[in-house]
Design a protein around this motif. Structure first.
Motif, PDB file in Angstrom:
ATOM      1  N   SER A  58     -13.652  -0.134   8.399  1.00  0.00           N
ATOM      2  CA  SER A  58     -14.575  -1.111   7.812  1.00  0.00           C
ATOM      3  C   SER A  58     -13.829  -2.354   7.344  1.00  0.00           C
ATOM      4  O   SER A  58     -14.294  -3.484   7.529  1.00  0.00           O
ATOM      5  CB  SER A  58     -15.320  -0.482   6.633  1.00  0.00           C
ATOM      6  OG  SER A  58     -16.085   0.615   7.049  1.00  0.00           O
ATOM      7  N   LEU A  59     -12.664  -2.159   6.726  1.00  0.00           N
ATOM      8  CA  LEU A  59     -11.790  -3.262   6.323  1.00  0.00           C
ATOM      9  C   LEU A  59     -10.426  -2.977   6.933  1.00  0.00           C
ATOM     10  O   LEU A  59      -9.767  -1.998   6.582  1.00  0.00           O
ATOM     11  CB  LEU A  59     -11.698  -3.359   4.797  1.00  0.00           C
ATOM     12  CG  LEU A  59     -10.718  -4.398   4.223  1.00  0.00           C
ATOM     13  CD1 LEU A  59     -11.025  -5.800   4.723  1.00  0.00           C
ATOM     14  CD2 LEU A  59     -10.720  -4.355   2.700  1.00  0.00           C
ATOM     15  N   TYR A  60      -9.999  -3.839   7.849  1.00  0.00           N
ATOM     16  CA  TYR A  60      -8.760  -3.613   8.610  1.00  0.00           C
ATOM     17  C   TYR A  60      -7.809  -4.772   8.385  1.00  0.00           C
ATOM     18  O   TYR A  60      -8.127  -5.926   8.701  1.00  0.00           O
ATOM     19  CB  TYR A  60      -9.091  -3.478  10.094  1.00  0.00           C
ATOM     20  CG  TYR A  60      -7.892  -3.227  10.986  1.00  0.00           C
ATOM     21  CD1 TYR A  60      -7.006  -2.191  10.725  1.00  0.00           C
ATOM     22  CD2 TYR A  60      -7.673  -4.012  12.116  1.00  0.00           C
ATOM     23  CE1 TYR A  60      -5.925  -1.949  11.553  1.00  0.00           C
ATOM     24  CE2 TYR A  60      -6.596  -3.779  12.960  1.00  0.00           C
ATOM     25  CZ  TYR A  60      -5.720  -2.739  12.668  1.00  0.00           C
ATOM     26  OH  TYR A  60      -4.645  -2.500  13.487  1.00  0.00           O
ATOM     27  N   LEU A  61      -6.641  -4.469   7.806  1.00  0.00           N
ATOM     28  CA  LEU A  61      -5.610  -5.468   7.569  1.00  0.00           C
ATOM     29  C   LEU A  61      -4.470  -5.202   8.537  1.00  0.00           C
ATOM     30  O   LEU A  61      -3.728  -4.226   8.380  1.00  0.00           O
ATOM     31  CB  LEU A  61      -5.113  -5.398   6.120  1.00  0.00           C
ATOM     32  CG  LEU A  61      -6.187  -5.300   5.028  1.00  0.00           C
ATOM     33  CD1 LEU A  61      -5.536  -5.279   3.653  1.00  0.00           C
ATOM     34  CD2 LEU A  61      -7.188  -6.434   5.142  1.00  0.00           C
ATOM     35  N   ASN A  62      -4.326  -6.049   9.531  1.00  0.00           N
ATOM     36  CA  ASN A  62      -3.325  -5.856  10.584  1.00  0.00           C
ATOM     37  C   ASN A  62      -2.174  -6.840  10.381  1.00  0.00           C
ATOM     38  O   ASN A  62      -2.275  -8.014  10.749  1.00  0.00           O
ATOM     39  CB  ASN A  62      -3.967  -6.036  11.954  1.00  0.00           C
ATOM     40  CG  ASN A  62      -3.002  -5.846  13.095  1.00  0.00           C
ATOM     41  OD1 ASN A  62      -3.041  -6.557  14.082  1.00  0.00           O
ATOM     42  ND2 ASN A  62      -2.115  -4.871  12.976  1.00  0.00           N
ATOM     43  N   ASP A  77      -2.525  -1.714   8.119  1.00  0.00           N
ATOM     44  CA  ASP A  77      -1.706  -1.407   9.292  1.00  0.00           C
ATOM     45  C   ASP A  77      -0.550  -2.410   9.367  1.00  0.00           C
ATOM     46  O   ASP A  77      -0.642  -3.452  10.017  1.00  0.00           O
ATOM     47  CB  ASP A  77      -2.582  -1.483  10.546  1.00  0.00           C
ATOM     48  CG  ASP A  77      -1.888  -0.983  11.794  1.00  0.00           C
ATOM     49  OD1 ASP A  77      -0.715  -0.576  11.696  1.00  0.00           O
ATOM     50  OD2 ASP A  77      -2.519  -0.998  12.866  1.00  0.00           O
ATOM     51  N   GLY A  78       0.530  -2.098   8.635  1.00  0.00           N
ATOM     52  CA  GLY A  78       1.696  -2.973   8.670  1.00  0.00           C
ATOM     53  C   GLY A  78       1.675  -4.110   7.675  1.00  0.00           C
ATOM     54  O   GLY A  78       2.628  -4.874   7.596  1.00  0.00           O
ATOM     55  N   GLY A  79       0.619  -4.267   6.901  1.00  0.00           N
ATOM     56  CA  GLY A  79       0.543  -5.373   5.951  1.00  0.00           C
ATOM     57  C   GLY A  79       1.356  -5.101   4.694  1.00  0.00           C
ATOM     58  O   GLY A  79       1.532  -3.959   4.284  1.00  0.00           O
ATOM     59  N   GLN A 126      -0.175   2.497   7.046  1.00  0.00           N
ATOM     60  CA  GLN A 126       0.632   2.981   8.149  1.00  0.00           C
ATOM     61  C   GLN A 126       1.493   1.877   8.756  1.00  0.00           C
ATOM     62  O   GLN A 126       1.359   0.698   8.428  1.00  0.00           O
ATOM     63  CB  GLN A 126      -0.270   3.585   9.225  1.00  0.00           C
ATOM     64  CG  GLN A 126      -1.257   2.599   9.839  1.00  0.00           C
ATOM     65  CD  GLN A 126      -2.175   3.259  10.852  1.00  0.00           C
ATOM     66  OE1 GLN A 126      -2.084   4.452  11.124  1.00  0.00           O
ATOM     67  NE2 GLN A 126      -3.083   2.484  11.426  1.00  0.00           N
ATOM     68  N   ASN A 127       2.399   2.304   9.645  1.00  0.00           N
ATOM     69  CA  ASN A 127       3.198   1.402  10.479  1.00  0.00           C
ATOM     70  C   ASN A 127       3.978   0.365   9.669  1.00  0.00           C
ATOM     71  O   ASN A 127       3.969  -0.823   9.964  1.00  0.00           O
ATOM     72  CB  ASN A 127       2.311   0.707  11.517  1.00  0.00           C
ATOM     73  CG  ASN A 127       1.698   1.682  12.496  1.00  0.00           C
ATOM     74  OD1 ASN A 127       2.298   2.714  12.800  1.00  0.00           O
ATOM     75  ND2 ASN A 127       0.504   1.384  12.983  1.00  0.00           N
ATOM     76  N   PHE A 165      -0.669   8.224   3.793  1.00  0.00           N
ATOM     77  CA  PHE A 165       0.466   7.343   4.037  1.00  0.00           C
ATOM     78  C   PHE A 165       1.202   7.821   5.293  1.00  0.00           C
ATOM     79  O   PHE A 165       1.558   8.995   5.389  1.00  0.00           O
ATOM     80  CB  PHE A 165       1.425   7.356   2.844  1.00  0.00           C
ATOM     81  CG  PHE A 165       0.815   6.872   1.561  1.00  0.00           C
ATOM     82  CD1 PHE A 165       0.833   5.530   1.229  1.00  0.00           C
ATOM     83  CD2 PHE A 165       0.214   7.770   0.678  1.00  0.00           C
ATOM     84  CE1 PHE A 165       0.270   5.089   0.049  1.00  0.00           C
ATOM     85  CE2 PHE A 165      -0.351   7.333  -0.501  1.00  0.00           C
ATOM     86  CZ  PHE A 165      -0.322   5.971  -0.830  1.00  0.00           C
ATOM     87  N   LEU A 166       1.439   6.915   6.229  1.00  0.00           N
ATOM     88  CA  LEU A 166       2.088   7.270   7.485  1.00  0.00           C
ATOM     89  C   LEU A 166       3.105   6.184   7.837  1.00  0.00           C
ATOM     90  O   LEU A 166       2.739   5.079   8.252  1.00  0.00           O
ATOM     91  CB  LEU A 166       1.047   7.408   8.605  1.00  0.00           C
ATOM     92  CG  LEU A 166       1.581   7.777   9.989  1.00  0.00           C
ATOM     93  CD1 LEU A 166       2.240   9.172   9.948  1.00  0.00           C
ATOM     94  CD2 LEU A 166       0.453   7.754  11.017  1.00  0.00           C
ATOM     95  N   GLY A 167       4.382   6.481   7.638  1.00  0.00           N
ATOM     96  CA  GLY A 167       5.434   5.528   7.972  1.00  0.00           C
ATOM     97  C   GLY A 167       5.427   4.303   7.084  1.00  0.00           C
ATOM     98  O   GLY A 167       5.583   3.170   7.566  1.00  0.00           O
ATOM     99  N   THR A 168       5.228   4.498   5.756  1.00  0.00           N
ATOM    100  CA  THR A 168       5.150   3.382   4.826  1.00  0.00           C
ATOM    101  C   THR A 168       6.191   3.589   3.718  1.00  0.00           C
ATOM    102  O   THR A 168       6.806   4.646   3.601  1.00  0.00           O
ATOM    103  CB  THR A 168       3.763   3.286   4.200  1.00  0.00           C
ATOM    104  OG1 THR A 168       3.551   4.408   3.336  1.00  0.00           O
ATOM    105  CG2 THR A 168       2.685   3.250   5.271  1.00  0.00           C
TER     106      THR A 168
END
Length: 206
Positions: free
Chosen positions: A123-127, A154-156, A177-178, A200-203
């Motif tokens: 719904s809210l995606y921060l890339n 996502d990486g932010g 993540q990422n 949390f995945l790879g953060t």
């Protein structure tokens, strides 16, 4: 440039329905544009409700209601210093983001708004979007697949999220993540009915 409903007509709002073959109801390529008090009701298939690729754009009191006709995102932000406040969006397409904020976007302010989706996308995606503030949001994704996140960072980096609610009936409500780092989520409610509230995945350093 300001686009708004007539402020003297307090009981009515201007409605925008993007025509066939449009990309968005508002496709903003210039800086310092304001959109106030508009309802977007799309009966035709378009990629975006609002698309922003230039800096210093302000969106306020904009309501987006699309019964599956917006196919990519309700609001797409690719620029810095964007302000989105006091707005709402209801999107039912199964593969649509509510708000997608994409690199190189930084220093945005998104507040006091509601996002409701039923989607395999967040719904809210921060890339890879950094250093922005998100406050007073109510975000719900009613989708029922593993990627039906309410919030995906996502990486932010260095984003501040506070005084907000994120819910989903599925596996994960909020994921970082990422390489996402130094993000903060404070004074907020996060709920997942069938899994992790926050994953949390790879953060690091969140």
């Amino acid at each position: 440039l300001t686009i708004q409903s007539d402020p003297s007509l307090v009981s009515t709002r201007t409605t925008v329905n993007p025509p066939v073959a449009s990309t968005a109801a508002f496709y903003i390529l210039s800086s310092s544009v304001n959109i106030f008090g508009i309802s977007i009701i799309s009966t035709n298939s378009v990629s975006y409700g609002v698309y922003v690729s230039s800096q210093h754009v302000s969106i306020s009191s904009v309501n987006i209601d699309a019964a599956g006709t917006i196919t990519t995102s309700g609001v797409e932000i690719l620029a810095s210093y964007t302000t989105l406040t006091n707005s709402s969006m209801t999107l039912t397409n199964a593969n649509t983001y509510g708000i997608r904020v994409v690199t190189p976007s930084m220093f945005n302010f998104i507040a006091y708004s509601t996002v409701a989706t039923n989607s395999s996308k967040a719904s809210l995606y921060l890339n890879n979007s950094d250093s922005s503030t998100y406050t007073g949001l109510f975000v719900r994704n009613a989708g029922n697949v593993s990627q039906s996140f309410a919030l995906n960072i996502d990486g932010g980096d260095s984003n501040s999220i506070k005084l907000s609610t994120f819910t989903t009936p599925w596996i994960v409500s909020v994921t970082l993540q990422n390489g996402a780092s130094t993000n903060t989520i404070t004074q907020s409610y996060v709920e997942s009915r069938n899994g992790w509230s926050i994953h949390f995945l790879g953060t690091s350093s969140n």
